[in-house]
Motif scaffolding. Structure first.
Motif, PDB file in Angstrom:
ATOM      1  N   GLY A  97      -3.834   3.037   7.281  1.00 19.75           N
ATOM      2  CA  GLY A  97      -4.008   4.134   6.333  1.00 19.75           C
ATOM      3  C   GLY A  97      -3.200   5.363   6.722  1.00 19.75           C
ATOM      4  N   CYS A 126      -7.479   2.139   2.804  1.00 17.78           N
ATOM      5  CA  CYS A 126      -7.277   1.086   3.807  1.00 17.78           C
ATOM      6  C   CYS A 126      -8.551   0.828   4.617  1.00 17.78           C
ATOM      7  CB  CYS A 126      -6.129   1.469   4.741  1.00 17.78           C
ATOM      8  SG  CYS A 126      -4.520   1.534   3.926  1.00 17.78           S
ATOM      9  N   THR A 169       0.828  -1.203   0.000  1.00 21.55           N
ATOM     10  CA  THR A 169       0.000   0.000   0.000  1.00 21.55           C
ATOM     11  C   THR A 169       0.865   1.257   0.000  1.00 21.55           C
ATOM     12  OG1 THR A 169      -1.592  -1.267   1.315  1.00 21.55           O
ATOM     13  CG2 THR A 169      -1.978   1.087   1.114  1.00 21.55           C
ATOM     14  N   MET A 219       0.626   4.333  -2.766  1.00 18.94           N
ATOM     15  CA  MET A 219       0.393   5.737  -2.441  1.00 18.94           C
ATOM     16  C   MET A 219       1.564   6.616  -2.881  1.00 18.94           C
ATOM     17  SD  MET A 219      -2.605   5.739  -1.374  1.00 18.94           S
ATOM     18  CE  MET A 219      -2.570   7.501  -1.100  1.00 18.94           C
ATOM     19  N   SER A 234      -5.372   7.831   1.512  1.00 16.61           N
ATOM     20  CA  SER A 234      -4.787   6.596   2.022  1.00 16.61           C
ATOM     21  C   SER A 234      -5.682   5.948   3.070  1.00 16.61           C
ATOM     22  CB  SER A 234      -3.412   6.888   2.624  1.00 16.61           C
ATOM     23  OG  SER A 234      -2.880   5.760   3.254  1.00 16.61           O
ATOM     24  N   GLY A 286      -0.085   6.731   4.546  1.00  8.18           N
ATOM     25  CA  GLY A 286      -0.305   8.031   3.919  1.00  8.18           C
ATOM     26  C   GLY A 286       0.467   9.177   4.521  1.00  8.18           C
TER      27      GLY A 286
END
Length: 385
Positions: free
Chosen positions: A363, A316, A276, A280, A312, A367
């Protein structure tokens, strides 16, 4: 300009990449919900209050075995309405993938204690009368195409015959079903007297555990203590618990189930974190000119950073919520199949909330760096690139 439509459109501008990342997050949280719920069943404490059937097992290890002479002493304990014994047989039918539990039992006493098992009285008579007899759950017989009168060969891997052979043969004389409202784990059963006489003399008279029915379920805890007190100073001490707890202890012989499952989840989430974060970071690089334009139009550094961070968190959080929901549906389907062996398995509020919390935290972690990069972005430099 409203922020949410902007975040949503940015998130799905590269749909294939976003959906692949989202699918990975969903799979991770589906595993989280399933594994944490199963691990929770193993972490539950022993509770014998309000149950009418107990399991008496060796105190230190389930592989130790108990002498069958314990049965008479257990039956004499105040509050015991009936008792029988059962022994884990193991063994293989045709090939190792054909797993099903097998136990030598006392035919009539066993079915008296397990009143939820439904069997034809004539078949029960044959089970008790024929020494090599066996009965099987109806669905198991259907799965393997067994018919009444068939000879079922089992290759022993724990118990050997007195002549040194590991091949056991049983005659199927009946099938039984379990009442719809019960989750007892049905097993392949055969006559204990034949088994005990046929095995090697050194192992005769040894059983795995005893099943006890109590007269008053509200006194189950006290009766358990009385049973264990009978053998506390013997060379074969016991530990009495509910059937569910005993089954969990049996499964736990392979190791610390909670630790194993948490280790698996840690590896999964570490991989998802890297995946992830890469998604991002790549998305931020592609949008540097667009972010510069937003700042030119009046978006503050803080607002631009917040847009990136919320993108983000949304990715998630959405994946985590869907994964947790799917694991709940999966447990509803799988739970009844596992309850007889592991006890009640359900998605608790704590598991749900912790899953959502981990998703949101994931997240933020993923992020945070892109958001800080977006905050520090200089308009002139970004537009020049």
């Amino acid at each position: 300009m409203k922020s949410f439509p902007l975040i949503w459109s940015n998130l799905f501008r590269r749909r294939v990449r976003t959906f692949l990342t989202l699918f990975s997050i969903i799979a991770a949280f589906l595993l989280f919900g399933l594994l944490r719920s199963i691990a929770g069943a193993f972490e539950m404490g022993v509770n014998v209050a309000g149950v009418d059937r107990l399991m008496v097992s060796p105190k230190y290890s389930m592989v130790d075995g108990l002498p069958i002479s314990h049965l008479a002493q257990i039956e004499a304990v105040e509050g015991v309405a009936g008792a029988t014994h059962m022994t884990w047989f193991g063994g293989t039918y045709q090939n190792p993938t054909n797993f099903f539990p097998k136990f030598p039992v006392q035919p009539r006493v066993y079915f008296d204690l397990y009143s939820e098992y439904i069997i034809d009285p004539l078949q029960l008579d044959a089970f008790e009368r024929i020494r090599t007899a066996a009965v099987a759950p109806a669905d198991l017989a259907e799965e393997y195409g067994w018919q009444i009168g068939d000879r079922i060969p089992i290759e022993g891997d724990i118990w050997l015959r007195g002549d040194g052979s590991d091949l056991w043969e049983f005659e199927l004389v009946g099938t039984y079903t379990v009442r719809d409202d019960e989750s007892t784990f049905a097993s392949f059963l055969f006559n204990y007297d034949y088994f005990d006489e046929a095995r090697i003399p050194e192992t005769q008279g040894i059983v795995s555990n005893f099943v006890v029915r109590v007269t008053d379920p509200d006194q189950a805890g006290e009766i358990s203590a009385r049973i264990d007190a009978q053998f506390e100073n013997s060379i074969n001490p016991t530990r009495t618990a509910t059937e569910e707890e005993s089954n969990r202890q049996f499964a736990a012989q392979v190791g610390d189930i909670g630790l194993i499952m948490n280790s698996i989840l840690s590896a999964v989430f570490f991989t998802i974190l890297l995946l992830t974060a890469n998604t991002m970071t790549q998305a931020l690089r592609e949008r540097i000119p667009e972010l510069a334009v937003l700042k030119t139009l009046g978006f503050t550094d803080r607002r631009v950073a917040l847009l990136v961070l919320l993108e983000s968190v949304l990715l998630c959080g959405l994946g985590g919520a869907v994964g947790i929901a799917l694991s709940g549906f999966a447990l509803q389907a799988l739970g009844p199949e596992l309850e007889g062996f592991l006890g009640q398995i359900e998605m608790t509020a704590a598991t749900t909330l912790s899953g959502v919390g981990i998703a949101l935290l994931l997240g933020v972690i993923v992020g945070l760096n892109p958001a800080l990069s977006a905050r520090r972005l200089q308009v002139v430099e970004a537009l020049r690139k």
